[in-house]
Design a protein around this motif. Structure first.
Motif, short mmCIF file in Angstrom:
data_model
loop_
_atom_site.label_atom_id
_atom_site.label_comp_id
_atom_site.label_asym_id
_atom_site.label_seq_id
_atom_site.Cartn_x
_atom_site.Cartn_y
_atom_site.Cartn_z
N GLU A 8 0.78 -1.18 -0.04
CA GLU A 8 0.10 0.01 0.07
C GLU A 8 0.86 1.27 0.30
OE1 GLU A 8 -3.84 0.25 2.36
OE2 GLU A 8 -2.72 1.98 3.35
N ASP A 9 0.75 2.03 -1.01
CA ASP A 9 1.88 3.09 -1.28
C ASP A 9 0.89 4.61 -1.14
OD1 ASP A 9 4.05 1.59 -1.71
OD2 ASP A 9 3.00 0.76 -3.17
N GLY A 10 1.59 5.50 -0.69
CA GLY A 10 0.80 6.72 -0.46
C GLY A 10 1.12 7.94 -1.98
N PHE A 11 0.03 8.41 -2.45
CA PHE A 11 0.44 9.31 -3.35
C PHE A 11 -0.23 10.79 -3.19
CE2 PHE A 11 0.67 5.21 -5.28
CZ PHE A 11 1.71 5.41 -6.37
N LEU A 12 0.00 11.56 -3.57
CA LEU A 12 -0.68 13.23 -3.19
C LEU A 12 -0.52 13.45 -1.74
CD1 LEU A 12 -4.18 12.98 -5.15
CD2 LEU A 12 -1.97 13.71 -6.22
N GLY A 13 0.80 13.51 -1.50
CA GLY A 13 1.10 13.63 -0.15
C GLY A 13 0.48 12.77 0.95
N GLY A 14 0.09 11.53 0.53
CA GLY A 14 -0.39 10.45 1.22
C GLY A 14 -2.15 10.66 1.27
N ARG A 15 -2.67 11.43 0.67
CA ARG A 15 -3.94 11.63 0.70
C ARG A 15 -4.83 10.59 -0.20
NH1 ARG A 15 -2.61 16.42 -0.40
NH2 ARG A 15 -3.52 16.66 -2.48
N LEU A 16 -3.90 9.92 -1.10
CA LEU A 16 -4.68 8.83 -1.95
C LEU A 16 -3.78 7.58 -1.59
CD1 LEU A 16 -6.41 8.00 -4.34
CD2 LEU A 16 -4.37 8.39 -5.85
N ARG A 17 -4.26 6.45 -1.28
CA ARG A 17 -3.75 5.45 -0.73
C ARG A 17 -3.85 4.09 -1.74
NH1 ARG A 17 0.28 6.12 2.78
NH2 ARG A 17 0.30 3.97 3.01
N LEU A 18 -3.00 3.64 -2.56
CA LEU A 18 -3.23 2.78 -3.38
C LEU A 18 -2.46 1.46 -3.12
CD1 LEU A 18 -2.68 5.03 -6.63
CD2 LEU A 18 -4.72 4.41 -5.54
N ARG A 19 -3.10 0.23 -3.31
CA ARG A 19 -2.59 -1.15 -3.28
C ARG A 19 -2.16 -1.41 -4.52
NH1 ARG A 19 -1.52 -4.33 0.64
NH2 ARG A 19 -2.52 -2.94 2.17
N GLN A 20 -0.99 -2.05 -4.78
CA GLN A 20 -0.28 -2.52 -6.14
C GLN A 20 0.31 -3.67 -6.06
OE1 GLN A 20 1.66 0.77 -8.11
NE2 GLN A 20 2.47 1.56 -6.08
N LEU A 21 0.67 -4.26 -7.01
CA LEU A 21 1.36 -5.45 -7.07
C LEU A 21 2.91 -5.04 -6.59
CD1 LEU A 21 -0.04 -7.41 -9.88
CD2 LEU A 21 -0.63 -7.95 -7.48
N VAL A 22 3.67 -5.89 -6.02
CA VAL A 22 4.98 -6.09 -5.71
C VAL A 22 5.88 -6.50 -7.08
CG1 VAL A 22 6.96 -7.20 -4.40
CG2 VAL A 22 5.04 -6.62 -3.14
N LEU A 23 5.18 -7.12 -7.91
CA LEU A 23 5.87 -7.47 -9.01
C LEU A 23 5.16 -6.89 -9.98
CD1 LEU A 23 6.55 -11.51 -8.46
CD2 LEU A 23 8.19 -9.29 -8.36
N GLY A 24 5.58 -6.67 -11.31
CA GLY A 24 5.11 -5.88 -12.33
C GLY A 24 4.95 -4.36 -12.39
N HIS A 25 4.29 -3.87 -13.23
CA HIS A 25 4.22 -2.41 -13.19
C HIS A 25 3.68 -1.72 -11.91
CE1 HIS A 25 3.81 1.64 -14.76
NE2 HIS A 25 2.57 1.47 -14.51
N ARG A 26 4.39 -0.85 -11.52
CA ARG A 26 4.07 -0.03 -10.23
C ARG A 26 3.92 1.46 -10.67
NH1 ARG A 26 4.63 -2.28 -5.36
NH2 ARG A 26 5.34 -0.48 -4.38
N ALA A 27 2.98 2.17 -10.21
CA ALA A 27 2.58 3.47 -10.55
C ALA A 27 3.50 4.29 -9.98
CB ALA A 27 1.15 3.93 -10.11
N GLY A 28 3.90 5.51 -10.55
CA GLY A 28 4.97 6.61 -10.10
C GLY A 28 4.71 7.86 -10.55
N HIS A 29 5.75 8.63 -10.83
CA HIS A 29 5.74 10.12 -11.05
C HIS A 29 4.70 10.32 -12.37
CE1 HIS A 29 8.18 10.77 -7.89
NE2 HIS A 29 9.00 11.46 -8.35
N ASP A 30 4.65 9.41 -13.31
CA ASP A 30 4.21 9.82 -14.89
C ASP A 30 2.72 9.68 -14.42
OD1 ASP A 30 6.57 9.67 -15.80
OD2 ASP A 30 6.42 7.96 -17.40
N ALA A 31 2.01 8.90 -13.62
CA ALA A 31 0.71 8.79 -13.52
C ALA A 31 0.22 10.21 -12.73
CB ALA A 31 0.25 7.63 -12.46
N ILE A 32 0.87 10.73 -11.96
CA ILE A 32 0.52 12.02 -11.07
C ILE A 32 0.81 13.11 -11.98
CG2 ILE A 32 0.72 13.47 -9.13
CD1 ILE A 32 -0.26 10.38 -8.64
N LEU A 33 1.73 13.13 -12.80
CA LEU A 33 1.72 14.40 -13.81
C LEU A 33 0.81 14.34 -14.65
CD1 LEU A 33 5.69 14.06 -14.61
CD2 LEU A 33 4.85 15.63 -13.33
N LEU A 34 0.35 13.09 -15.06
CA LEU A 34 -0.58 12.89 -16.19
C LEU A 34 -2.12 13.51 -15.62
CD1 LEU A 34 -2.06 11.98 -18.88
CD2 LEU A 34 -2.29 9.57 -17.66
#
Length: 265
Positions: free
Chosen positions: A9-35
């Motif tokens: 479980e990882d925090g985005f938008l300063g922790g206001r958005l919490r996303l569960r994502q797979l340990v393996l495979g594609h993981r969301a990062g800066h590109d998604a938030i910039l988009l």
């Protein structure tokens, strides 16, 4: 050996958005938030994210603009299920469907994505050039990162089909592939707003964000570049504000329509 179903479980938008994502495979990062920060939407808009993964970009947009009719499109059933769960966990009203963006119109219609029915599409397609990028041995990660010869054209074509006249597509792509993006958008899109993204001020751009309007006729706009880091490697104040969800990017406010009340951070 890591369980392929293991998640973090990882925090985005300063922790206001919490996303569960797979340990393996594609993981969301800066590109998604910039988009998300470059996408303009208004309450009540029907918004579709293509290739949503666990929903990072679409949910980040919905966290900023309330009242969206949000649909997350993802071809991997496991990721689509995580996107659905992430929306619920963050109290965001969104649907997630399993659909390959390169599928035909009938497959889109089966999930109620009819022609001329969407206000906003945002997408972060696989964009790495296979001739210059060594693909990951993990098949899911490679599929999420490496483009095929038809990826960009197919995704833009799908966006053009589902968008209403005057609807907008926002996408992120590698900067050295800008010519490919402009060629793909030449049919049916106009009123382009382009934003180069640089890792550091003294280095070439690494990404380009583009907003395009279906049927738009306004001249191309090229905005001042965004730098993610100072020359020292320290994140810039702007990058921190955008990634924390405190500021949006210029394409999000570029429109022939009057800006709505949710266009500023």
């Amino acid at each position: 050996m890591t369980d392929p179903a293991a998640t973090t479980e990882d925090g985005f938008l300063g922790g206001r958005l919490r996303l569960r994502q797979l340990v393996l495979g594609h993981r969301a990062g800066h590109d998604a938030i910039l988009l998300a920060a470059a996408t303009r939407a208004r309450p009540g808009d029907r918004v579709v994210e293509f290739g949503a993964g666990v929903g990072a970009a679409g949910l980040a947009l919905a966290a900023r603009v309330g009242g969206l009719d949000l649909l997350l499109v993802e071809r991997d059933p496991q990721l689509a299920a995580l996107a659905r769960a992430n929306a619920a966990a963050n109290g965001i009203r969104a649907a997630a469907v399993v659909l390959d963006v390169e599928a035909g119109a009938d497959a889109f219609a089966a999930v109620d994505l009819l022609p001329d029915s969407v206000d906003v599409v945002l997408m972060n397609p696989p964009f790495n050039d296979p001739s210059r990028h060594r693909g990951s041995p993990d098949g899911a990660r490679q599929a999420a990162h490496v483009a095929t010869a038809t990826t960009l054209e197919s995704w833009v074509h799908a966006a053009r089909r589902v968008l209403k006249s005057g609807g907008a597509l926002t996408l992120i792509w590698r900067a050295d592939g800008l010519a490919e993006v402009l060629a793909a958008l030449a049919r049916g899109f106009g009123s382009l707003a382009l934003l180069p993204v640089h890792g550091k001020p003294d280095e070439p751009a690494i990404r380009v964000l583009i907003r395009a309007v279906k049927g738009g006729r306004a001249p191309l706009q090229i905005h001042a570049a965004v730098h993610l880091n100072e020359a020292s490697g320290t994140p810039t104040a702007l990058a921190r504000a955008v990634l924390n969800g405190e500021q949006i990017l210029p394409p999000a406010v570029t429109s022939s329509r009057a800006p709505g009340k949710n266009c500023s951070a």
